[in-house]
Motif scaffolding. Sequence first.
Motif, PDB file in Angstrom:
ATOM      1  N   LYS A 191      15.765  -1.252  24.507  1.00  0.00           N
ATOM      2  CA  LYS A 191      15.864   0.131  24.979  1.00  0.00           C
ATOM      3  C   LYS A 191      17.310   0.474  25.323  1.00  0.00           C
ATOM      4  CE  LYS A 191      13.087  -0.905  28.320  1.00  0.00           C
ATOM      5  NZ  LYS A 191      12.734  -2.249  27.878  1.00  0.00           N
ATOM      6  N   LEU A 192      17.563   1.766  25.361  1.00  0.00           N
ATOM      7  CA  LEU A 192      18.858   2.299  25.759  1.00  0.00           C
ATOM      8  C   LEU A 192      18.658   3.355  26.829  1.00  0.00           C
ATOM      9  CD1 LEU A 192      20.611   2.718  22.315  1.00  0.00           C
ATOM     10  CD2 LEU A 192      21.719   1.666  24.283  1.00  0.00           C
ATOM     11  N   ALA A 193      19.440   3.263  27.889  1.00  0.00           N
ATOM     12  CA  ALA A 193      19.470   4.315  28.907  1.00  0.00           C
ATOM     13  C   ALA A 193      20.711   5.165  28.660  1.00  0.00           C
ATOM     14  CB  ALA A 193      19.505   3.710  30.308  1.00  0.00           C
ATOM     15  N   ILE A 194      20.515   6.472  28.563  1.00  0.00           N
ATOM     16  CA  ILE A 194      21.616   7.409  28.317  1.00  0.00           C
ATOM     17  C   ILE A 194      21.575   8.470  29.407  1.00  0.00           C
ATOM     18  CG2 ILE A 194      22.633   9.005  26.652  1.00  0.00           C
ATOM     19  CD1 ILE A 194      20.913   7.551  24.499  1.00  0.00           C
ATOM     20  N   TRP A 195      22.707   8.711  30.059  1.00  0.00           N
ATOM     21  CA  TRP A 195      22.701   9.695  31.129  1.00  0.00           C
ATOM     22  C   TRP A 195      23.712  10.793  30.889  1.00  0.00           C
ATOM     23  CZ3 TRP A 195      23.956   4.597  31.516  1.00  0.00           C
ATOM     24  CH2 TRP A 195      25.264   4.260  31.897  1.00  0.00           C
ATOM     25  N   ASP A 196      23.414  11.944  31.470  1.00  0.00           N
ATOM     26  CA  ASP A 196      24.226  13.138  31.277  1.00  0.00           C
ATOM     27  C   ASP A 196      25.449  13.121  32.182  1.00  0.00           C
ATOM     28  OD1 ASP A 196      24.663  15.686  30.038  1.00  0.00           O
ATOM     29  OD2 ASP A 196      22.497  15.952  29.979  1.00  0.00           O
ATOM     30  N   SER A 197      26.233  14.167  32.105  1.00  0.00           N
ATOM     31  CA  SER A 197      27.463  14.255  32.886  1.00  0.00           C
ATOM     32  C   SER A 197      27.145  14.445  34.362  1.00  0.00           C
ATOM     33  CB  SER A 197      28.329  15.421  32.386  1.00  0.00           C
ATOM     34  OG  SER A 197      27.714  16.653  32.726  1.00  0.00           O
ATOM     35  N   CYS A 198      28.187  14.470  35.182  1.00  0.00           N
ATOM     36  CA  CYS A 198      28.001  14.603  36.634  1.00  0.00           C
ATOM     37  C   CYS A 198      27.441  15.965  37.026  1.00  0.00           C
ATOM     38  CB  CYS A 198      29.329  14.370  37.358  1.00  0.00           C
ATOM     39  SG  CYS A 198      30.636  15.537  36.911  1.00  0.00           S
ATOM     40  N   LEU A 199      27.393  16.915  36.130  1.00  0.00           N
ATOM     41  CA  LEU A 199      26.901  18.269  36.440  1.00  0.00           C
ATOM     42  C   LEU A 199      25.426  18.440  36.149  1.00  0.00           C
ATOM     43  CD1 LEU A 199      29.865  20.403  35.019  1.00  0.00           C
ATOM     44  CD2 LEU A 199      29.494  19.620  37.371  1.00  0.00           C
ATOM     45  N   CYS A 200      24.794  17.428  35.533  1.00  0.00           N
ATOM     46  CA  CYS A 200      23.382  17.562  35.155  1.00  0.00           C
ATOM     47  C   CYS A 200      22.675  16.231  35.349  1.00  0.00           C
ATOM     48  CB  CYS A 200      23.271  18.026  33.697  1.00  0.00           C
ATOM     49  SG  CYS A 200      21.583  18.169  33.087  1.00  0.00           S
ATOM     50  N   TYR A 201      21.628  16.222  36.167  1.00  0.00           N
ATOM     51  CA  TYR A 201      20.879  14.993  36.420  1.00  0.00           C
ATOM     52  C   TYR A 201      19.800  14.847  35.346  1.00  0.00           C
ATOM     53  CZ  TYR A 201      19.006  11.140  39.208  1.00  0.00           C
ATOM     54  OH  TYR A 201      18.622   9.907  39.650  1.00  0.00           O
ATOM     55  N   LYS A 202      20.116  14.050  34.346  1.00  0.00           N
ATOM     56  CA  LYS A 202      19.140  13.762  33.293  1.00  0.00           C
ATOM     57  C   LYS A 202      19.381  12.360  32.755  1.00  0.00           C
ATOM     58  CE  LYS A 202      17.638  16.872  30.428  1.00  0.00           C
ATOM     59  NZ  LYS A 202      17.535  17.843  29.295  1.00  0.00           N
ATOM     60  N   LEU A 203      18.303  11.596  32.673  1.00  0.00           N
ATOM     61  CA  LEU A 203      18.346  10.232  32.168  1.00  0.00           C
ATOM     62  C   LEU A 203      17.395  10.129  30.978  1.00  0.00           C
ATOM     63  CD1 LEU A 203      19.365   7.264  32.670  1.00  0.00           C
ATOM     64  CD2 LEU A 203      17.257   6.935  33.965  1.00  0.00           C
ATOM     65  N   LEU A 204      17.916   9.693  29.842  1.00  0.00           N
ATOM     66  CA  LEU A 204      17.114   9.559  28.626  1.00  0.00           C
ATOM     67  C   LEU A 204      16.911   8.082  28.319  1.00  0.00           C
ATOM     68  CD1 LEU A 204      19.066  12.124  26.400  1.00  0.00           C
ATOM     69  CD2 LEU A 204      17.108  12.600  27.874  1.00  0.00           C
ATOM     70  N   ILE A 205      15.698   7.724  27.920  1.00  0.00           N
ATOM     71  CA  ILE A 205      15.394   6.364  27.488  1.00  0.00           C
ATOM     72  C   ILE A 205      15.043   6.410  26.010  1.00  0.00           C
ATOM     73  CG2 ILE A 205      14.014   4.293  27.870  1.00  0.00           C
ATOM     74  CD1 ILE A 205      15.651   5.077  30.273  1.00  0.00           C
ATOM     75  N   HIS A 206      15.809   5.661  25.201  1.00  0.00           N
ATOM     76  CA  HIS A 206      15.574   5.598  23.765  1.00  0.00           C
ATOM     77  C   HIS A 206      15.327   4.160  23.346  1.00  0.00           C
ATOM     78  CE1 HIS A 206      16.671   9.692  22.103  1.00  0.00           C
ATOM     79  NE2 HIS A 206      16.979   9.816  23.375  1.00  0.00           N
ATOM     80  N   ALA A 207      14.502   4.006  22.326  1.00  0.00           N
ATOM     81  CA  ALA A 207      14.229   2.683  21.771  1.00  0.00           C
ATOM     82  C   ALA A 207      15.392   2.239  20.895  1.00  0.00           C
ATOM     83  CB  ALA A 207      12.929   2.701  20.983  1.00  0.00           C
ATOM     84  N   ALA A 208      15.377   0.975  20.491  1.00  0.00           N
ATOM     85  CA  ALA A 208      16.469   0.423  19.688  1.00  0.00           C
ATOM     86  C   ALA A 208      16.562   1.057  18.309  1.00  0.00           C
ATOM     87  CB  ALA A 208      16.304  -1.091  19.559  1.00  0.00           C
ATOM     88  N   ASP A 209      15.485   1.718  17.864  1.00  0.00           N
ATOM     89  CA  ASP A 209      15.526   2.405  16.575  1.00  0.00           C
ATOM     90  C   ASP A 209      15.969   3.861  16.713  1.00  0.00           C
ATOM     91  OD1 ASP A 209      13.348   3.527  17.806  1.00  0.00           O
ATOM     92  OD2 ASP A 209      11.902   3.002  16.231  1.00  0.00           O
ATOM     93  N   GLY A 210      16.328   4.273  17.927  1.00  0.00           N
ATOM     94  CA  GLY A 210      16.813   5.619  18.170  1.00  0.00           C
ATOM     95  C   GLY A 210      15.770   6.594  18.655  1.00  0.00           C
TER      96      GLY A 210
END
Length: 289
Positions: A191-210
């Motif tokens: 898995k991959l955790a991807i987070w947004d900039s300091c102005l927006c609280y959003k955390l995305l979880i993506h699998a290894a295939d995208g």
Amino acid sequence: MDFSESYRASLLPAYSPDGRYIAAAVEYRLVIREVDSLKVVQIYSCLDKISRIEWSASGKYIVCGLYARGIVQVWSVDDPEWTCKIDEGPAGIKYVTWAPDGLSMLLIADFCVRMTVWSLVDRKCTYLPGPKHIGRGLAFSPKADQLAVLERKDCKDRLAIYSTSNWELQSRTQLASMDAADLSWSPDSSKLAIWDSCLCYKLLIHAADGSNVGTYSAYNDGLGVRGVQWSPGGDLLAVGSYDQVSCPASVTGSDGCQVSVISFEVSLFSLGHGSNVGTYSACSDGVGV
């Protein structure tokens, strides 16, 4: 407590992976010392002031980024006569890092116009599209078989995943982010955790295939994520925000899999210092993805 004699260094010194040597940059010179005795092993003279140093995973090579001149120089600790110079020409160089095999390097050009993979084995280079950021927003998986890169095109964030065996694109996915800041692989490379900039609280979880597994947002009217840290098992994710707000939650994917999330009241970078230790909210129960 014993202290050694002080030595000059223009950059933070770097230990070799095996802990035998320590490298220090002194303007345009690279000084390699033994850790136990601090005896000088090698002194290399570069063509310009050193901006970055990094050891290869094997500890056999060390790269020096000479960003002012747009070149990098690679030195061998075992063979002082061996040397390598890479010149990116007008594109310049703003960042260099080793690939996990210790025989290839990633170079990012000025203004992120492109990313180049150079091999020390066959002296070949592979050009990849430019990343969104310099020095962040790209990471190798713990298994060392994939490279994840944040990209930006047409005002949209994208996640590109490459195979490190041949540097071919495996997937490219558009992200549901406003301005993606960074990413982090789970310890099992699934898995991959991807987070947004300091102005927006959003955390995305993506699998290894995208593919997208889930999204987590603690609130919509505050500052965003400052940093994240996976648990060793990859089933928990600690999230530190700029707002110092505690918000427990879990991210559930479309397949029913769940990632538990802990949001710390203080930044992750403050944990382990004084009274900040253990200042966190309880996490929701969940099954690791």
